[in-house]
Structures are given as structure tokens and as C-alpha cells.
Scaffold this motif. Structure first.
Motif, PDB file in Angstrom:
ATOM      1  N   LYS A   1       0.871  -0.868  -0.177  1.00  0.00           N
ATOM      2  CA  LYS A   1       0.344   0.169   0.082  1.00  0.00           C
ATOM      3  C   LYS A   1       0.727   1.454  -0.161  1.00  0.00           C
ATOM      4  CE  LYS A   1      -4.145   2.331   1.777  1.00  0.00           C
ATOM      5  NZ  LYS A   1      -4.942   2.199   3.121  1.00  0.00           N
ATOM      6  N   LEU A   2       1.673   1.580   1.140  1.00  0.00           N
ATOM      7  CA  LEU A   2       2.347   2.979   0.636  1.00  0.00           C
ATOM      8  C   LEU A   2       3.585   2.551  -0.686  1.00  0.00           C
ATOM      9  CD1 LEU A   2       4.243   2.272   4.276  1.00  0.00           C
ATOM     10  CD2 LEU A   2       3.066   4.183   3.817  1.00  0.00           C
ATOM     11  N   THR A   3       4.275   1.549  -0.971  1.00  0.00           N
ATOM     12  CA  THR A   3       4.469   2.308  -2.695  1.00  0.00           C
ATOM     13  C   THR A   3       3.321   2.433  -3.069  1.00  0.00           C
ATOM     14  OG1 THR A   3       5.917  -0.262  -2.570  1.00  0.00           O
ATOM     15  CG2 THR A   3       5.178   0.201  -4.418  1.00  0.00           C
ATOM     16  N   GLN A   4       1.928   1.894  -3.218  1.00  0.00           N
ATOM     17  CA  GLN A   4       1.052   2.741  -4.532  1.00  0.00           C
ATOM     18  C   GLN A   4       1.026   3.862  -3.840  1.00  0.00           C
ATOM     19  OE1 GLN A   4      -1.676   0.073  -5.211  1.00  0.00           O
ATOM     20  NE2 GLN A   4      -1.309  -2.173  -4.298  1.00  0.00           N
ATOM     21  N   ILE A   5       0.925   4.541  -2.919  1.00  0.00           N
ATOM     22  CA  ILE A   5       1.382   5.690  -2.179  1.00  0.00           C
ATOM     23  C   ILE A   5       1.438   6.618  -2.945  1.00  0.00           C
ATOM     24  CG2 ILE A   5       0.664   6.932  -0.055  1.00  0.00           C
ATOM     25  CD1 ILE A   5      -0.568   5.485   1.139  1.00  0.00           C
ATOM     26  N   ILE A   6       3.785   6.186  -2.658  1.00  0.00           N
ATOM     27  CA  ILE A   6       4.472   6.812  -3.458  1.00  0.00           C
ATOM     28  C   ILE A   6       4.411   6.567  -4.276  1.00  0.00           C
ATOM     29  CG2 ILE A   6       7.060   6.607  -3.381  1.00  0.00           C
ATOM     30  CD1 ILE A   6       6.621   5.825  -0.196  1.00  0.00           C
ATOM     31  N   ALA A   7       4.184   5.966  -5.582  1.00  0.00           N
ATOM     32  CA  ALA A   7       4.313   5.943  -6.934  1.00  0.00           C
ATOM     33  C   ALA A   7       3.020   6.558  -7.942  1.00  0.00           C
ATOM     34  CB  ALA A   7       4.201   4.578  -7.042  1.00  0.00           C
ATOM     35  N   LEU A   8       1.893   6.533  -6.910  1.00  0.00           N
ATOM     36  CA  LEU A   8       1.176   7.681  -7.443  1.00  0.00           C
ATOM     37  C   LEU A   8       0.602   8.698  -7.108  1.00  0.00           C
ATOM     38  CD1 LEU A   8      -2.036   4.467  -7.495  1.00  0.00           C
ATOM     39  CD2 LEU A   8      -0.577   4.858  -9.684  1.00  0.00           C
ATOM     40  N   ASN A   9       1.428   9.403  -6.617  1.00  0.00           N
ATOM     41  CA  ASN A   9       1.258  10.601  -6.220  1.00  0.00           C
ATOM     42  C   ASN A   9       2.689  11.248  -5.811  1.00  0.00           C
ATOM     43  OD1 ASN A   9      -1.707  10.941  -4.937  1.00  0.00           O
ATOM     44  ND2 ASN A   9      -0.280   8.802  -4.116  1.00  0.00           N
ATOM     45  N   ASP A  10       2.578  12.889  -6.139  1.00  0.00           N
ATOM     46  CA  ASP A  10       3.600  13.552  -5.954  1.00  0.00           C
ATOM     47  C   ASP A  10       4.281  14.247  -4.830  1.00  0.00           C
ATOM     48  OD1 ASP A  10       3.689  14.150  -8.760  1.00  0.00           O
ATOM     49  OD2 ASP A  10       2.048  15.175  -8.746  1.00  0.00           O
ATOM     50  N   ILE A  11       4.952  13.220  -4.429  1.00  0.00           N
ATOM     51  CA  ILE A  11       5.459  13.073  -2.851  1.00  0.00           C
ATOM     52  C   ILE A  11       6.873  13.622  -3.084  1.00  0.00           C
ATOM     53  CG2 ILE A  11       6.185  11.990  -0.796  1.00  0.00           C
ATOM     54  CD1 ILE A  11       3.250  10.896  -1.663  1.00  0.00           C
ATOM     55  N   LYS A  12       7.369  14.453  -2.113  1.00  0.00           N
ATOM     56  CA  LYS A  12       8.170  15.255  -1.872  1.00  0.00           C
ATOM     57  C   LYS A  12       9.827  14.427  -0.621  1.00  0.00           C
ATOM     58  CE  LYS A  12       7.288  19.409  -1.280  1.00  0.00           C
ATOM     59  NZ  LYS A  12       7.180  20.781  -0.302  1.00  0.00           N
ATOM     60  N   SER A  13       9.032  14.631   0.135  1.00  0.00           N
ATOM     61  CA  SER A  13       9.789  14.039   1.101  1.00  0.00           C
ATOM     62  C   SER A  13       9.054  12.588   2.293  1.00  0.00           C
ATOM     63  CB  SER A  13      10.291  14.591   1.940  1.00  0.00           C
ATOM     64  OG  SER A  13       9.219  15.176   2.896  1.00  0.00           O
ATOM     65  N   VAL A  14       9.773  12.032   2.767  1.00  0.00           N
ATOM     66  CA  VAL A  14       9.250  10.527   3.313  1.00  0.00           C
ATOM     67  C   VAL A  14      10.193  10.388   4.871  1.00  0.00           C
ATOM     68  CG1 VAL A  14       8.849   8.131   3.667  1.00  0.00           C
ATOM     69  CG2 VAL A  14       8.826   9.122   1.693  1.00  0.00           C
ATOM     70  N   THR A  15       8.993  11.167   5.900  1.00  0.00           N
ATOM     71  CA  THR A  15       9.514  10.965   7.484  1.00  0.00           C
ATOM     72  C   THR A  15       9.553   9.557   7.504  1.00  0.00           C
ATOM     73  OG1 THR A  15      10.338  13.128   7.324  1.00  0.00           O
ATOM     74  CG2 THR A  15       9.889  12.190   9.275  1.00  0.00           C
ATOM     75  N   ILE A  16      10.232   8.218   8.515  1.00  0.00           N
ATOM     76  CA  ILE A  16       9.619   7.601   9.445  1.00  0.00           C
ATOM     77  C   ILE A  16       9.374   7.637  10.644  1.00  0.00           C
ATOM     78  CG2 ILE A  16       9.911   5.090   9.167  1.00  0.00           C
ATOM     79  CD1 ILE A  16      11.525   5.230   6.239  1.00  0.00           C
ATOM     80  N   VAL A  17       8.721   7.393  11.778  1.00  0.00           N
ATOM     81  CA  VAL A  17       8.980   7.805  13.164  1.00  0.00           C
ATOM     82  C   VAL A  17       9.147   6.292  13.562  1.00  0.00           C
ATOM     83  CG1 VAL A  17       8.349   9.075  15.329  1.00  0.00           C
ATOM     84  CG2 VAL A  17       8.697   9.985  13.149  1.00  0.00           C
ATOM     85  N   ARG A  18       9.321   5.458  14.168  1.00  0.00           N
ATOM     86  CA  ARG A  18       9.608   4.663  15.147  1.00  0.00           C
ATOM     87  C   ARG A  18       9.810   4.526  16.268  1.00  0.00           C
ATOM     88  NH1 ARG A  18      13.898  -0.031  13.697  1.00  0.00           N
ATOM     89  NH2 ARG A  18      13.046  -0.310  16.033  1.00  0.00           N
ATOM     90  N   MET A  19       9.133   3.466  17.027  1.00  0.00           N
ATOM     91  CA  MET A  19       9.715   3.685  18.219  1.00  0.00           C
ATOM     92  C   MET A  19      11.131   2.485  18.519  1.00  0.00           C
ATOM     93  SD  MET A  19       7.631   5.494  20.329  1.00  0.00           S
ATOM     94  CE  MET A  19       7.890   4.973  21.730  1.00  0.00           C
ATOM     95  N   GLU A  20      11.384   3.215  19.781  1.00  0.00           N
ATOM     96  CA  GLU A  20      12.585   1.709  19.749  1.00  0.00           C
ATOM     97  C   GLU A  20      12.751   0.563  19.942  1.00  0.00           C
ATOM     98  OE1 GLU A  20      15.303   2.473  23.393  1.00  0.00           O
ATOM     99  OE2 GLU A  20      13.384   2.947  24.346  1.00  0.00           O
TER     100      GLU A  20
END
Length: 232
Positions: free
Chosen positions: A176-195
Motif C-alpha cells: 500500500k505504501l508503494t502505491q501511495i508513493i508511486a501514484l502521487n507527487d510526494i516530496k519527502s518521507v519521514t519515518i518515525v518509529r519506537m525503539e
């Protein structure tokens, strides 16, 4: 590119809509009582619409046209299917007008939400929406907003927010994330995760989605400790 594609004779068209119903790709729409090929990149040139037309208003022609975009067609179908079975509360909508709204007092302080869109759960997010245009994407573990006190100001602000937990959802978000990124004009991606180790699934899915999208987009990973500190 030059390829075989349909053409519609608007003079012959009686507006019955049979061709639009027969077009499995959704390339034809009824506009002003007439059938119109609105998405040339959705037309596969196979002509399922031809035998459906009672007026012989549709024919093949070979001309310059965009290439058939199967990925976009599949994404549009998935979006339509999701919309037909989702609850009203999961419908995509922009919240950017909230930026001009007065702040709500909370515990003696003026606190303002920085959320720019709805929904936010990865499983509920549409594949395409106007708010994705030129967006900075935030892909965050849902626990991170509770652990890090300034999450709205430091991460959600000026971002389109997607949250999830691969352990609780028991799903791989990569496709799903692949399709969202591929189908839209995304400028940047920030990933925030827990330790915690289980959050590695979210980071892995986001990184794999960036690779699979075929796009070169700036990205970063931020790790939050259980006591609310930024670790890297």
C-alpha cells in the motif's frame, strides 16, 4: 507514443451509458449526457465498450496517446472498492482549513492540532487524494505520538500523516505504501518509529516501498525511546 485507442463520436452517442458501464478500466465517463473518454491512460485499447454501444458511436483508431497505465487503473479500482465498503468516517478529507481556526484551550495552554488530513490509519488511507500533491509524508508508529510530547509540532506539522502498527495490524504495509508513493507527487518521507524491535516492521515496509516506487525521494528515520527521547 502511437497506439490503438478508442474514439467516441459524440454526434452518434445517445447518452445511454452502456459503454461507460462496459469499460472495466473506468476510462469513459458520462458528461453532459454524452460518453467521453476522460482518461486515455486508462484505455487498454481492447474495446470492451464497442459491442455495448447500440449506436455504433465507438471505433478504434491509431494515434498519439499516453501509454496504458495498468497501475493507475488498479489503484482507481481499489479506491472505488474501498469507498463502497467504508464507513463515512473514513472518507478522505483535508483539514488544512484548521490552520486558520482559533486554538482550543487545553489544560491552561493554547494547543492547536497540526493534522492536515483524515483518515490517518495506513489501512484506511486512500491511494490517491488531493492532499498528497507535493506532500511531505510522515509514516509513524502509532505509539510514537504518545511517547513524544511535541509530536504535532515537530512531526505532523506540514506533513500528510500515516500511522500504523505492524504487530497489531498483522499486515505488511509495503504494497500500500508503494502505491501511495508511486501514484502521487510526494516530496519527502519521514519515518518515525519506537525503539522496540517490532517497530522495525514499519521502517522496513517504508524503505521497501520507497525502493519499489522507482522514485528518488529524500527520506529519514527518527527513533523515539519509550520515555520520549529522540535517539537518532
Amino acid at each position: 507514443m502511437k497506439r490503438t485507442i478508442i474514439k467516441i463520436d459524440s454526434e452518434k452517442c445517445n447518452g445511454c451509458g452502456a459503454c461507460a458501464a462496459a469499460c472495466h478500466e473506468g476510462a469513459i465517463e458520462m458528461i453532459g449526457g454524452k460518453a467521453v473518454l476522460t482518461r486515455e491512460d486508462y484505455c487498454d485499447g481492447l474495446g470492451d465498450c464497442l459491442p455495448a454501444c447500440p449506436m455504433d458511436a465507438i471505433a478504434f483508431e491509431e494515434r498519439e496517446a499516453p501509454a496504458y497505465n495498468e497501475a493507475a487503473v488498479l489503484a482507481a479500482k481499489a479506491l472505488k472498492a474501498a469507498g463502497s465498503r467504508s464507513c463515512p468516517g473514513s472518507l478522505a478529507r483535508s483539514l488544512r482549513e484548521k490552520e486558520a481556526a482559533p486554538s482550543e484551550p487545553a489544560a491552561g495552554h493554547s494547543v492547536k492540532s497540526q493534522l492536515a488530513q483524515w483518515p490517518v490509519q495506513i489501512k484506511l488511507m486512500p491511494l490517491q487524494a488531493p492532499y498528497y500533491r507535493d506532500a511531505n509524508l510522515l509514516i509513524a508508529a502509532d505509539c510514537s505520538a504518545y511517547a513524544y510530547a511535541s509530536f504535532h509540532q515537530d512531526f505532523i506539522r506540514n506533513h500528510v500523516t500515516l500511522i500504523g502498527c505492524p504487530k497489531l495490524d498483522a499486515v505488511d504495509y509495503t504494497e500500500k505504501l508503494t502505491q501511495i508513493i508511486a501514484l502521487n507527487d510526494i516530496k519527502s518521507v519521514t519515518i518515525v518509529r519506537m525503539e522496540v524491535p517490532c517497530c522495525g516492521g514499519l521502517e522496513h515496509a517504508a524503505k521497501e516501498a520507497l525502493k519499489a516506487s522507482g522514485k528518488f525521494i529524500p527520506w529519514r528515520v527518527v527513533t523515539v525511546s519509550a520515555d520520549g527521547r529522540i535517539l537518532d
